[in-house]
Motif scaffolding. Structure first.
Motif, mmCIF file in Angstrom:
data_model
loop_
_atom_site.group_PDB
_atom_site.id
_atom_site.type_symbol
_atom_site.label_atom_id
_atom_site.label_comp_id
_atom_site.label_asym_id
_atom_site.label_seq_id
_atom_site.Cartn_x
_atom_site.Cartn_y
_atom_site.Cartn_z
ATOM 1 N N GLN A 54 -1.025 -4.036 2.665
ATOM 2 C CA GLN A 54 -1.907 -3.140 3.579
ATOM 3 C C GLN A 54 -1.431 -3.048 4.999
ATOM 4 N N ILE A 55 -0.266 -3.726 5.347
ATOM 5 C CA ILE A 55 0.184 -3.709 6.687
ATOM 6 C C ILE A 55 1.053 -2.088 6.760
ATOM 7 N N THR A 56 0.654 -1.408 7.849
ATOM 8 C CA THR A 56 1.135 0.068 8.147
ATOM 9 C C THR A 56 2.784 0.007 8.069
ATOM 10 N N LEU A 57 3.273 1.220 7.539
ATOM 11 C CA LEU A 57 4.734 1.304 7.875
ATOM 12 C C LEU A 57 5.120 0.942 9.057
ATOM 13 N N ARG A 58 4.291 1.571 9.947
ATOM 14 C CA ARG A 58 4.840 1.487 11.553
ATOM 15 C C ARG A 58 4.732 -0.191 11.983
ATOM 16 N N MET A 59 3.707 -0.583 11.465
ATOM 17 C CA MET A 59 3.606 -2.198 11.801
ATOM 18 C C MET A 59 4.599 -2.879 11.239
ATOM 19 N N TYR A 60 5.303 -2.581 9.819
ATOM 20 C CA TYR A 60 6.229 -3.259 9.371
ATOM 21 C C TYR A 60 7.230 -3.093 10.104
ATOM 22 N N ILE A 61 7.641 -1.730 10.370
ATOM 23 C CA ILE A 61 9.065 -1.394 10.879
ATOM 24 C C ILE A 61 9.249 -2.272 12.408
ATOM 25 N N GLU A 62 8.217 -1.886 13.076
ATOM 26 C CA GLU A 62 8.095 -2.318 14.421
ATOM 27 C C GLU A 62 8.254 -3.896 14.902
ATOM 28 N N THR A 63 7.621 -4.579 13.768
ATOM 29 C CA THR A 63 7.354 -6.136 14.112
ATOM 30 C C THR A 63 8.129 -6.779 13.080
ATOM 31 N N ILE A 64 8.660 -6.287 12.052
ATOM 32 C CA ILE A 64 9.310 -7.054 11.142
ATOM 33 C C ILE A 64 10.793 -6.688 10.778
ATOM 34 N N TRP A 65 10.576 -5.535 10.267
ATOM 35 C CA TRP A 65 12.171 -4.888 9.969
ATOM 36 C C TRP A 65 13.032 -4.715 10.759
ATOM 37 N N LYS A 92 12.949 -0.918 0.474
ATOM 38 C CA LYS A 92 13.484 -1.627 -0.249
ATOM 39 C C LYS A 92 13.294 -3.328 0.295
ATOM 40 N N THR A 93 13.351 -3.423 1.391
ATOM 41 C CA THR A 93 13.236 -4.784 1.768
ATOM 42 C C THR A 93 11.933 -5.520 1.583
ATOM 43 N N ALA A 94 10.884 -4.663 1.372
ATOM 44 C CA ALA A 94 9.402 -4.919 1.035
ATOM 45 C C ALA A 94 9.149 -5.096 -0.397
ATOM 46 N N VAL A 95 10.016 -4.577 -1.239
ATOM 47 C CA VAL A 95 9.709 -4.781 -2.681
ATOM 48 C C VAL A 95 9.738 -6.339 -3.163
ATOM 49 N N GLY A 96 8.819 -6.857 -3.698
ATOM 50 C CA GLY A 96 8.799 -8.137 -4.137
ATOM 51 C C GLY A 96 8.144 -9.020 -3.281
ATOM 52 N N LYS A 97 7.711 -8.497 -2.068
ATOM 53 C CA LYS A 97 6.984 -9.145 -1.242
ATOM 54 C C LYS A 97 5.763 -8.722 -0.646
ATOM 55 N N ARG A 98 5.919 -7.446 -0.243
ATOM 56 C CA ARG A 98 4.820 -6.518 -0.111
ATOM 57 C C ARG A 98 4.272 -5.409 -1.147
ATOM 58 N N ILE A 99 5.504 -4.733 -1.854
ATOM 59 C CA ILE A 99 5.280 -3.732 -2.510
ATOM 60 C C ILE A 99 5.870 -4.071 -3.897
ATOM 61 N N VAL A 100 5.350 -3.607 -4.997
ATOM 62 C CA VAL A 100 5.951 -3.705 -6.412
ATOM 63 C C VAL A 100 7.015 -2.993 -6.657
ATOM 64 N N LYS A 101 7.238 -1.701 -6.235
ATOM 65 C CA LYS A 101 8.388 -1.064 -6.266
ATOM 66 C C LYS A 101 8.673 -0.038 -5.250
ATOM 67 N N ASN A 102 9.753 0.306 -5.082
ATOM 68 C CA ASN A 102 10.135 1.556 -3.808
ATOM 69 C C ASN A 102 10.038 2.728 -4.406
ATOM 70 N N PRO A 103 8.843 3.730 -3.816
ATOM 71 C CA PRO A 103 8.505 4.723 -4.242
ATOM 72 C C PRO A 103 9.797 5.789 -3.924
ATOM 73 N N CYS A 104 10.725 5.571 -3.234
ATOM 74 C CA CYS A 104 11.774 6.496 -3.099
ATOM 75 C C CYS A 104 12.624 6.502 -4.392
ATOM 76 N N THR A 105 12.731 5.111 -4.780
ATOM 77 C CA THR A 105 13.716 5.103 -6.082
ATOM 78 C C THR A 105 13.098 5.877 -7.226
ATOM 79 N N GLU A 106 11.826 5.851 -7.252
ATOM 80 C CA GLU A 106 10.939 6.655 -8.129
ATOM 81 C C GLU A 106 11.300 8.142 -8.073
ATOM 82 N N MET A 107 11.731 8.657 -7.164
ATOM 83 C CA MET A 107 11.969 10.067 -6.935
ATOM 84 C C MET A 107 13.484 10.357 -6.739
ATOM 85 N N SER A 108 14.467 9.666 -7.623
ATOM 86 C CA SER A 108 15.875 9.845 -7.435
ATOM 87 C C SER A 108 16.274 11.315 -7.761
ATOM 88 N N ASP A 109 15.617 12.185 -8.623
ATOM 89 C CA ASP A 109 15.976 13.299 -9.100
ATOM 90 C C ASP A 109 15.527 14.341 -8.022
#
Length: 408
Positions: A75-86, A154-171
């Motif tokens: 539930q952490i926002t993308l902005r909060m995740y990037i600015e405080t963790i990533w 990708k760094t959040a997969v397995g910790k905060r999200i189940v899968k990376n939505p970007c990889t689901e759109m490879s095509d």
């Protein structure tokens, strides 16, 4: 199987006098049913018993497989995740980090930053890509921005999200590759570009076109690196910035190299030194290659008008204020009409000088293995992959090779 459901309102035991369960002190407060006792899984509360049972079964299965992810962490926002963790965990060179940060803060966070990680899906990503294309960004730029977002999630997969939505759109991912062949300057363009630069910076073009140096290597070059007797340039260091302070380190790949010194380049360097004597500077040294000393004192061939190491990036750096102005003056790019700055010029930056060096060497049938060493490539495979199209008559002699062999 570990895990159970606790009734937070009513006791499990009955009152011996009334034969009924008695109410706990927190009766009527908060959600009634709490799922507890699953290893690695935080407790979760529900209003309905059926919901608690469903969640318990799912959590037990995921825990057993090692796939459980607490939905609250997503539930952490993308902005909060990037600015405080990533982002605080990144350790990129300044030139790389500045470009990356600019793209993330200007093109990702304004559109997706408010979304919780767990809610970002293909629908959000398609709308976001459409917005970027509406801004008339180059497809190659959009591809780089997409790669940054993919890396972040990708760094959040397995910790905060189940899968990376970007990889689901490879095509559907952006593809700005187009014609990816390296391009070289013409001789007239080299002469025009060199003349358009202030004379104190013209030697940078000489080092790029006539020796194949990277920009950071050119800005860290010293006249002490010229070996006239042996006829070589010794490439011993590169100049980097982090974030506003210069430092020196070994060239890319942490390896020094020697490059043949042409008479024309030697003449150009001597002429530059006569007009602009080298400037002695002591700068921090990072990484191996300096005998464990924290600083290195170098006579820099190229410096700013104030005698300082040249800052290449940023709105006030060499690339933006010096190089692009020269490109405009010879008609290779134009100022932008909509905003301050210039047209996209990624393929026209300093690295094209290096491509030009490779094209000339291969055009004169120089050995690609030797060229690979001179350019500091990790292996000749990199040289072949990047510059094979510069080799003259590529594939032509092979047309008749077998015929000639059989005839002989």
């Amino acid at each position: 199987m570990p895990g159970y459901i606790e009734d937070r309102w009513m006791s499990k035991r009955v009152d011996p006098e009334t034969g009924k369960k008695w109410r706990k002190e927190q009766y009527g407060k908060g959600l009634r049913y709490r799922v507890c006792g699953i290893p690695g899984v935080k407790d979760e509360s529900f209003a309905a018993l059926a919901d608690a049972k469903t969640w318990l079964a799912s959590a037990q299965t995921d825990s057993r497989r090692g796939d459980y992810i607490d939905p609250r962490l997503g539930q952490i926002t993308l902005r909060m995740y990037i600015e405080t963790i990533w982002w605080p965990a990144r350790r990129d060179p300044m030139t790389t980090g500045q470009s990356m940060k600019s793209k993330i803060w200007n093109h990702i966070l304004p559109h997706l930053g408010h979304l919780p990680l767990a809610l970002i899906d293909s629908e959000h990503l398609r709308a976001w890509l459409a917005t970027l294309r509406d801004k008339k960004l180059a497809e190659s730029t959009i591809e780089v921005i997409w790669i940054h977002l993919t890396t972040i999630l990708k760094t959040a997969v397995g910790k905060r999200i189940v899968k990376n939505p970007c990889t689901e759109m490879s095509d559907e991912r952006p593809n700005g590759a187009g014609d990816t062949k390296a391009r070289a300057w013409t001789a007239d363009q080299v002469r025009g570009l060199r003349a358009a630069l202030p004379d104190r910076y013209q030697a940078a073009v000489d080092l790029g076109v006539m020796a194949g140096l990277r920009q950071g290597e050119a800005f860290a070059f010293s006249p002490d690196d010229i070996d006239e007797e042996a006829g070589f340039l010794h490439i011993r260091r590169q100049l980097q910035w982090d974030p506003s302070k210069p430092y020196l380190k070994l060239p890319k790949g942490n390896k020094e190299r020697d490059i043949p010194l042409s008479p024309g380049l030697l003449k150009a360097l001597r002429a530059h030194i006569d007009v602009h004597p080298p400037t002695l500077r002591t700068l921090p040294w990072r990484g191996p290659g300096n005998g464990e000393r924290a600083t290195a004192t170098v006579s820099l061939l190229l410096t700013s008008a104030f005698g300082n190491p040249i800052h290449s990036s940023g709105n006030t750096g060499f690339n933006e204020l010096i190089w692009k102005r020269a490109l405009v003056s010879i008609g290779l790019i134009k100022p932008r009409d909509d905003v301050e700055g210039w047209e996209p010029s990624r393929e026209l930056m300093f690295h094209r000088c290096r491509h030009t060096y490779a094209s000339v060497q291969l055009g004169y049938r120089e050995d690609p293995v030797s060229l690979s060493h001179w350019m500091g490539h990790a292996s000749p495979d990199v040289t072949f992959k990047t510059y094979a199209h510069f080799m003259p008559d590529q594939g032509q002699r092979g047309r008749t090779a077998v015929d000639a062999w059989l005839a002989a």
